[in-house]
Design a protein around this motif. Structure first.
Motif, short mmCIF file in Angstrom:
data_model
loop_
_atom_site.label_atom_id
_atom_site.label_comp_id
_atom_site.label_asym_id
_atom_site.label_seq_id
_atom_site.Cartn_x
_atom_site.Cartn_y
_atom_site.Cartn_z
N THR A 272 0.13 -5.77 4.96
CA THR A 272 0.52 -5.60 4.06
C THR A 272 1.05 -3.93 4.04
OG1 THR A 272 -1.87 -6.79 3.88
CG2 THR A 272 -1.69 -4.84 2.95
N LEU A 273 1.07 -3.11 4.89
CA LEU A 273 2.08 -1.91 5.08
C LEU A 273 3.35 -2.95 4.14
CD1 LEU A 273 1.22 -0.51 8.55
CD2 LEU A 273 1.01 0.54 6.10
N ASP A 274 4.16 -4.00 4.88
CA ASP A 274 5.43 -4.26 4.08
C ASP A 274 5.08 -4.01 2.73
OD1 ASP A 274 6.44 -4.61 7.02
OD2 ASP A 274 5.91 -6.55 7.07
N ARG A 275 3.80 -5.00 2.62
CA ARG A 275 3.91 -5.28 0.80
C ARG A 275 4.49 -3.82 0.27
NH1 ARG A 275 -0.38 -9.16 0.52
NH2 ARG A 275 -0.06 -9.06 -1.94
N LEU A 276 3.45 -2.70 0.58
CA LEU A 276 3.07 -1.57 0.20
C LEU A 276 4.63 -0.85 0.42
CD1 LEU A 276 -0.28 -0.39 2.06
CD2 LEU A 276 0.23 -0.31 -0.20
N ALA A 277 5.29 -0.82 0.82
CA ALA A 277 6.49 -0.18 0.70
C ALA A 277 8.24 -1.14 0.27
CB ALA A 277 7.10 -0.18 2.70
N GLU A 278 7.78 -2.27 -0.05
CA GLU A 278 7.90 -2.93 -1.48
C GLU A 278 7.39 -2.53 -2.78
OE1 GLU A 278 8.15 -6.87 0.93
OE2 GLU A 278 7.38 -7.48 -0.52
N ALA A 279 6.47 -2.40 -2.95
CA ALA A 279 5.78 -1.96 -3.76
C ALA A 279 6.01 -0.46 -4.04
CB ALA A 279 4.39 -2.19 -3.51
N ARG A 280 6.50 0.49 -2.96
CA ARG A 280 7.28 1.09 -2.93
C ARG A 280 8.39 1.37 -3.52
NH1 ARG A 280 4.01 2.32 0.89
NH2 ARG A 280 5.88 2.58 3.03
N ASP A 281 9.10 0.56 -3.34
CA ASP A 281 10.61 1.05 -3.06
C ASP A 281 10.64 -0.03 -4.61
OD1 ASP A 281 11.26 1.58 -0.68
OD2 ASP A 281 11.03 -0.58 0.45
N GLU A 282 10.33 -0.22 -5.29
CA GLU A 282 10.31 -1.09 -6.07
C GLU A 282 9.84 -0.27 -7.41
OE1 GLU A 282 8.66 -5.37 -5.83
OE2 GLU A 282 10.41 -5.70 -4.35
N ASN A 283 9.03 0.32 -6.78
CA ASN A 283 8.61 1.34 -7.97
C ASN A 283 7.05 0.57 -8.90
OD1 ASN A 283 7.54 4.05 -9.48
ND2 ASN A 283 9.16 4.12 -11.44
N ASN A 284 6.58 -0.33 -8.45
CA ASN A 284 5.78 -1.27 -9.03
C ASN A 284 4.99 -0.84 -8.22
OD1 ASN A 284 4.38 -3.06 -10.29
ND2 ASN A 284 5.93 -4.44 -9.62
N LEU A 285 3.60 -0.39 -8.74
CA LEU A 285 2.36 0.23 -7.81
C LEU A 285 1.07 -0.51 -8.49
CD1 LEU A 285 2.42 3.47 -6.54
CD2 LEU A 285 2.93 1.43 -5.74
N SER A 286 1.46 -1.58 -9.62
CA SER A 286 0.56 -2.10 -10.33
C SER A 286 -1.03 -2.76 -9.56
CB SER A 286 0.88 -3.39 -10.81
OG SER A 286 1.74 -4.19 -10.22
N GLY A 287 -0.19 -3.31 -8.24
CA GLY A 287 -1.11 -4.65 -7.28
C GLY A 287 -1.55 -3.43 -6.08
N LEU A 288 -1.65 -2.25 -6.64
CA LEU A 288 -1.56 -1.28 -5.41
C LEU A 288 -4.05 -1.67 -5.08
CD1 LEU A 288 -0.76 1.02 -3.29
CD2 LEU A 288 -2.00 2.55 -5.31
N VAL A 289 -4.50 -1.79 -5.69
CA VAL A 289 -6.18 -1.55 -5.50
C VAL A 289 -5.82 -3.09 -4.81
CG1 VAL A 289 -8.24 -1.87 -6.62
CG2 VAL A 289 -6.54 -0.68 -7.79
N GLY A 290 -5.34 -4.34 -5.19
CA GLY A 290 -5.83 -5.49 -4.26
C GLY A 290 -4.73 -4.63 -3.05
N LEU A 291 -3.95 -4.11 -3.46
CA LEU A 291 -3.33 -4.29 -1.19
C LEU A 291 -3.89 -3.11 0.11
CD1 LEU A 291 0.49 -3.62 -2.67
CD2 LEU A 291 0.02 -5.45 -0.86
N GLU A 292 -4.36 -2.33 -1.54
CA GLU A 292 -5.60 -1.71 -0.29
C GLU A 292 -6.50 -1.60 0.13
OE1 GLU A 292 -5.03 1.46 0.70
OE2 GLU A 292 -3.10 2.57 -1.07
N LYS A 293 -7.05 -2.50 -0.76
CA LYS A 293 -8.41 -3.28 0.15
C LYS A 293 -8.24 -3.96 1.19
CE LYS A 293 -11.00 -2.99 -4.03
NZ LYS A 293 -11.82 -4.47 -5.52
N THR A 294 -6.72 -5.00 1.00
CA THR A 294 -5.89 -5.54 2.04
C THR A 294 -6.07 -5.08 3.12
OG1 THR A 294 -5.91 -7.37 0.35
CG2 THR A 294 -4.70 -7.45 2.70
N PHE A 295 -5.86 -3.87 2.99
CA PHE A 295 -4.88 -3.04 4.06
C PHE A 295 -6.19 -2.74 5.03
CE2 PHE A 295 -3.52 1.01 6.35
CZ PHE A 295 -2.77 0.82 7.00
N ALA A 296 -7.52 -2.17 4.13
CA ALA A 296 -8.66 -1.97 4.76
C ALA A 296 -9.15 -2.80 5.86
CB ALA A 296 -9.23 -1.24 3.89
#
Ligand code: MN
Length: 199
Positions: A43-67
């Motif tokens: 999930t840390l990798d996917r968060l980094a990808e989302a930042r790199d791609e400037n696409n945070l549309s999936g952030l809510v799900g990623l934050e839940k999965t990370f927690a």
């Protein structure tokens, strides 16, 4: 490089038998705990990808999965060290005094943590923690790995109430598993965590 790594168990798989069978320990550590470690890293990798791609549309799900995964890793890492084939009995020293102060007596504390653990609806944990603002011991009933917790509370003693922790051996009778778990508590480890949390 992975940020989180699976710690080795501090004893053999079968060391906690008969309270916890070796087969449960092997699956629990090598499969379940390992999956939380991988999930946190992935999930840390996917968060980094989302930042790199400037696409945070999936952030809510990623934050839940990370927690979920990070909290699973944290709690299991504490759980293994909280248990010992030489455990059981009662704490002494400042931890024993604090338990008396905040819960009335060891027996009252034991009853509350037992009920919190056995009574989790679905999957979760019973936790004795140090709450730093009040500088006091509290008991929390944690849902999944991360729900129903007070921010900042430091876990000192954690009891896994997920079915994977006991079902192969205790079937549906979670209270029997929780009752037996007390025979394994490594009070030196709990006391060391209490000291560190207060420092
Ligand atoms: Mn578990």
């Amino acid at each position: 490089m992975a940020v989180y790594t699976l710690p080795d168990l501090p004893y053999d798989y079968g060391a906690l038998a008969p309270v916890i069978a070796g087969e449960i320990m092997e699956l629990h550590h090598d499969k379940h705990h390992a999956a939380y470690v991988k999930g946190a890293n992935d999930t840390l990798d996917r968060l980094a990808e989302a930042r790199d791609e400037n696409n945070l549309s999936g952030l809510v799900g990623l934050e839940k999965t990370f927690a979920f995964n990070l909290s699973g890793h944290v709690l299991h890492s504490i759980f293994w060290d909280n248990l010992s084939p030489d455990g059981g009995d009662r704490p002494d020293g400042e931890l024993a005094s604090a338990i008396d102060e905040y819960f009335g007596s060891f027996d009252a504390f034991k009853a509350q943590l037992t009920t919190a653990t056995a009574g989790v609806q679905g999957s979760g944990w019973g936790v004795l923690g140090f709450e730093p603002l009040g500088r006091r011991l509290i008991i929390e009933q944690v849902y999944d790995h991360h729900g129903n917790v007070g921010q900042g509370t430091v876990p000192l003693l954690v009891f896994d109430a997920w079915e994977h922790a006991y079902y192969l051996q205790y079937k549906n009778v979670r209270p029997d598993y929780v009752s037996e778990l007390w025979k394994l508590v490594n009070w030196q480890d709990v006391a060391a965590r209490f000291d560190a949390a207060r420092a």
